[in-house]
Design an enzyme around this catalytic site. Structure first.
Site, PDB file in Angstrom:
ATOM      1  N   LYS A 106       0.824  -1.213   0.000  1.00  0.00           N
ATOM      2  CA  LYS A 106       0.000   0.000   0.000  1.00  0.00           C
ATOM      3  C   LYS A 106       0.853   1.256   0.000  1.00  0.00           C
ATOM      4  O   LYS A 106       0.454   2.283  -0.559  1.00  0.00           O
ATOM      5  CB  LYS A 106      -0.940   0.002   1.215  1.00  0.00           C
ATOM      6  CG  LYS A 106      -2.046  -1.040   1.120  1.00  0.00           C
ATOM      7  CD  LYS A 106      -3.085  -0.822   2.203  1.00  0.00           C
ATOM      8  CE  LYS A 106      -4.197  -1.855   2.117  1.00  0.00           C
ATOM      9  NZ  LYS A 106      -5.178  -1.735   3.208  1.00  0.00           N
ATOM     10  N   LYS A 146      -4.283 -11.445  -5.320  1.00  0.00           N
ATOM     11  CA  LYS A 146      -5.498 -11.551  -4.487  1.00  0.00           C
ATOM     12  C   LYS A 146      -6.654 -10.753  -5.084  1.00  0.00           C
ATOM     13  O   LYS A 146      -6.437  -9.663  -5.614  1.00  0.00           O
ATOM     14  CB  LYS A 146      -5.132 -10.992  -3.102  1.00  0.00           C
ATOM     15  CG  LYS A 146      -6.145 -11.225  -2.026  1.00  0.00           C
ATOM     16  CD  LYS A 146      -5.781 -10.438  -0.771  1.00  0.00           C
ATOM     17  CE  LYS A 146      -6.080  -8.974  -0.929  1.00  0.00           C
ATOM     18  NZ  LYS A 146      -6.099  -8.174   0.283  1.00  0.00           N
ATOM     19  N   LYS A 200     -11.260  -5.442  -3.574  1.00  0.00           N
ATOM     20  CA  LYS A 200     -12.343  -4.524  -3.936  1.00  0.00           C
ATOM     21  C   LYS A 200     -11.804  -3.223  -4.518  1.00  0.00           C
ATOM     22  O   LYS A 200     -12.539  -2.457  -5.133  1.00  0.00           O
ATOM     23  CB  LYS A 200     -13.255  -4.270  -2.729  1.00  0.00           C
ATOM     24  CG  LYS A 200     -12.568  -3.743  -1.484  1.00  0.00           C
ATOM     25  CD  LYS A 200     -13.491  -3.852  -0.254  1.00  0.00           C
ATOM     26  CE  LYS A 200     -12.677  -3.788   1.030  1.00  0.00           C
ATOM     27  NZ  LYS A 200     -13.290  -4.356   2.185  1.00  0.00           N
TER      28      LYS A 200
HETATM   29  P1  TYM Z   1     -10.221  -6.232   4.787  1.00  0.00           P
HETATM   30  O1  TYM Z   1     -11.286  -5.205   4.990  1.00  0.00           O
HETATM   31  O2  TYM Z   1      -9.215  -6.010   3.740  1.00  0.00           O
HETATM   32  O3  TYM Z   1     -10.891  -7.636   4.522  1.00  0.00           O
HETATM   33  C1  TYM Z   1     -11.874  -8.189   5.384  1.00  0.00           C
HETATM   34  C2  TYM Z   1     -11.680  -9.693   5.488  1.00  0.00           C
HETATM   35  O4  TYM Z   1     -11.776 -10.274   4.178  1.00  0.00           O
HETATM   36  C3  TYM Z   1     -10.617 -11.075   3.940  1.00  0.00           C
HETATM   37  N1  TYM Z   1     -10.298 -11.029   2.501  1.00  0.00           N
HETATM   38  C4  TYM Z   1     -10.121 -12.099   1.723  1.00  0.00           C
HETATM   39  N2  TYM Z   1     -10.194 -13.412   1.986  1.00  0.00           N
HETATM   40  C5  TYM Z   1      -9.983 -14.262   0.958  1.00  0.00           C
HETATM   41  N3  TYM Z   1      -9.700 -13.869  -0.306  1.00  0.00           N
HETATM   42  C6  TYM Z   1      -9.619 -12.555  -0.611  1.00  0.00           C
HETATM   43  N4  TYM Z   1      -9.361 -12.179  -1.851  1.00  0.00           N
HETATM   44  C7  TYM Z   1      -9.842 -11.604   0.427  1.00  0.00           C
HETATM   45  N5  TYM Z   1      -9.849 -10.245   0.469  1.00  0.00           N
HETATM   46  C8  TYM Z   1     -10.121  -9.919   1.745  1.00  0.00           C
HETATM   47  C9  TYM Z   1      -9.524 -10.453   4.787  1.00  0.00           C
HETATM   48  O5  TYM Z   1      -8.487 -11.364   5.053  1.00  0.00           O
HETATM   49  C10 TYM Z   1     -10.297 -10.068   6.029  1.00  0.00           C
HETATM   50  O6  TYM Z   1     -10.419 -11.157   6.903  1.00  0.00           O
HETATM   51  N6  TYM Z   1      -7.073  -5.264   8.574  1.00  0.00           N
HETATM   52  C11 TYM Z   1      -8.277  -5.954   8.199  1.00  0.00           C
HETATM   53  C12 TYM Z   1      -9.481  -5.556   9.009  1.00  0.00           C
HETATM   54  C13 TYM Z   1      -9.287  -5.613  10.491  1.00  0.00           C
HETATM   55  C14 TYM Z   1      -9.328  -6.764  11.295  1.00  0.00           C
HETATM   56  C15 TYM Z   1      -9.159  -6.291  12.623  1.00  0.00           C
HETATM   57  C16 TYM Z   1      -9.493  -8.120  11.030  1.00  0.00           C
HETATM   58  C17 TYM Z   1      -9.091  -4.533  11.284  1.00  0.00           C
HETATM   59  N7  TYM Z   1      -9.012  -4.959  12.590  1.00  0.00           N
HETATM   60  C18 TYM Z   1      -9.130  -7.176  13.702  1.00  0.00           C
HETATM   61  C19 TYM Z   1      -9.477  -8.998  12.113  1.00  0.00           C
HETATM   62  C20 TYM Z   1      -9.288  -8.514  13.427  1.00  0.00           C
HETATM   63  C21 TYM Z   1      -8.591  -5.665   6.737  1.00  0.00           C
HETATM   64  O7  TYM Z   1      -8.164  -4.691   6.194  1.00  0.00           O
HETATM   65  O8  TYM Z   1      -9.498  -6.522   6.167  1.00  0.00           O
END
Ligand code: TYM
Length: 333
Positions: free
Chosen positions: A115, A197, A200
């Site tokens: 990023k 990956k 969005k």
């Molecule tokens: P974020 O918002 O990017 O994604 C949310 C969840 O979706 C999963 N994910 C995927 N899993 C499989 N294949 C993909 N292509 C894919 N894209 C996204 C992510 O692994 C995630 O589980 N930092 C985190 C959010 C967060 C969080 C937390 C998670 C903030 N605090 C505490 C767990 C615990 C994030 O940006 O997820």
């Protein structure tokens, strides 16, 4: 919401429409596990501002994210669902934990490196410290298990290191959490670049399926998905990344295993296979889309859920935060 159950915590960024990567990698597991744990699910708007946002869009996306999670099947009678910015303990604990985290550790985070590249010369401090905020999220609730996709595993490992470091320096304060990554769906790949990956924020709209995409759009996107020059539906992640990704998606949508899928499409071309995947995904998303429409206008119901959840969340989080403040030596009467 029972006090004697183990605690499950996870979060998602409200930065645009969720994809089937978010759904199969995380949200679907949340729904499946919601009865077995005391669950907290957070819409992480503080995390979202580590990349540029337009205020009006962030506000809209935040509301829509919440509705989407409910439409996916999270039951507000069972789980605690809230916005990160509504609970100030997250920012407070982050500041404290910043002092128990090393620059070397944060610099090694692959998501930061990816990023940061996009932010050019002026990389935000928040982007760098992002994993500390994530650690604070998790540790505030004495979490046992964190269901996430594979891309968050490194952040989870750092969370465990920070928790152990703090516990060893003072005395046991934080539960050291375990990640939970589903057997399938932990890393759904881009339909256009199957070695990357699915995201969005991808500029190519054909690379991802958003949860609100219509049936025709879904089928069209799968038709355009990159496969290979063979005509064999066979699971082989290194040699056949595109086909294997489609098989994984199909498996997540239908519950069929890879051997079954290979048999189903044996002797058929990729055209039939891609249509099959498109239909299955559209079928899986249909009830979510219907529920979403139903919930969208019910603002008073949504408001009630949030205010009840937030109250409970603040109570739980402040218990851990008070303990931490005491241990680091902040004065109190
Ligand atoms: P974020 O918002 O990017 O994604 C949310 C969840 O979706 C999963 N994910 C995927 N899993 C499989 N294949 C993909 N292509 C894919 N894209 C996204 C992510 O692994 C995630 O589980 N930092 C985190 C959010 C967060 C969080 C937390 C998670 C903030 N605090 C505490 C767990 C615990 C994030 O940006 O997820």
């Amino acid at each position: 919401m029972e006090e004697n159950k183990k605690v499950l915590y996870s979060g998602i960024q409200p930065s645009g429409a969720f994809t089937i990567g978010n759904y199969f990698g995380a949200i679907k597991n949340w729904v499946d596990l919601q009865s077995d744990y005391d669950c907290y699910f957070c819409i992480v708007d503080l995390h979202a501002i580590t990349v540029p946002q337009v205020a009006k869009e962030l506000r809209k996306n935040s509301y829509e994210s919440l509705i989407t999670l409910l439409a996916c099947g999270l039951d507000p009678e069972k789980v605690t669902l809230y916005f990160q910015s509504h609970v100030s303990a997250h920012a407070e604990l982050t500041w404290i934990l910043n002092n128990y985290t090393y620059m070397g550790e944060l610099g090694r985070m692959t998501q930061f490196k990816d990023k940061a590249q996009k932010q050019g010369e002026n990389i935000r401090v928040g982007l760098y410290s992002y994993p500390v905020l994530m650690a604070a999220d998790i540790l505030l609730y004495q979490t046992d298990v964190v269901p996430v996709g594979e891309d968050q595993k490194q952040h989870l490992e750092l969370t465990r290191d920070i928790a152990s470091r703090f516990n060893n320096l003072y005395s046991p304060t934080f539960k050291v959490p375990e990640p939970f990554i589903g057997e399938k769906g932990g890393r759904i790949m881009s339909l256009q670049e199957p070695t990357c990956k699915m995201s969005k924020s991808d500029e190519n709209n054909n690379a991802f399926i958003a949860l609100h995409d219509g049936r025709d759009q879904i089928i069209k996107k799968f038709k355009r998905a990159i496969t290979d020059s063979e005509a064999e539906v066979r699971y082989d992640k290194s040699e056949k990344a595109g086909v294997s990704n489609l098989m994984e998606i199909y498996s997540c949508a239908t519950g069929k295993d890879y051997a079954e899928i290979e048999r189903e499409f044996s002797g058929k071309g990729y055209g039939d296979f891609k249509s099959g995947v498109g239909e299955a995904v559209a079928d899986a998303l249909k009830p979510i889309q219907e529920k979403y429409k139903e919930l969208y206008e019910d603002k008073s119901y949504i408001k009630e859920i949030i205010s009840k959840s937030t109250e409970r969340t603040i109570r739980t989080a402040s218990r851990t935060l008070s303990k931490v403040k005491k241990k680091v030596g902040f004065f109190e009467f």
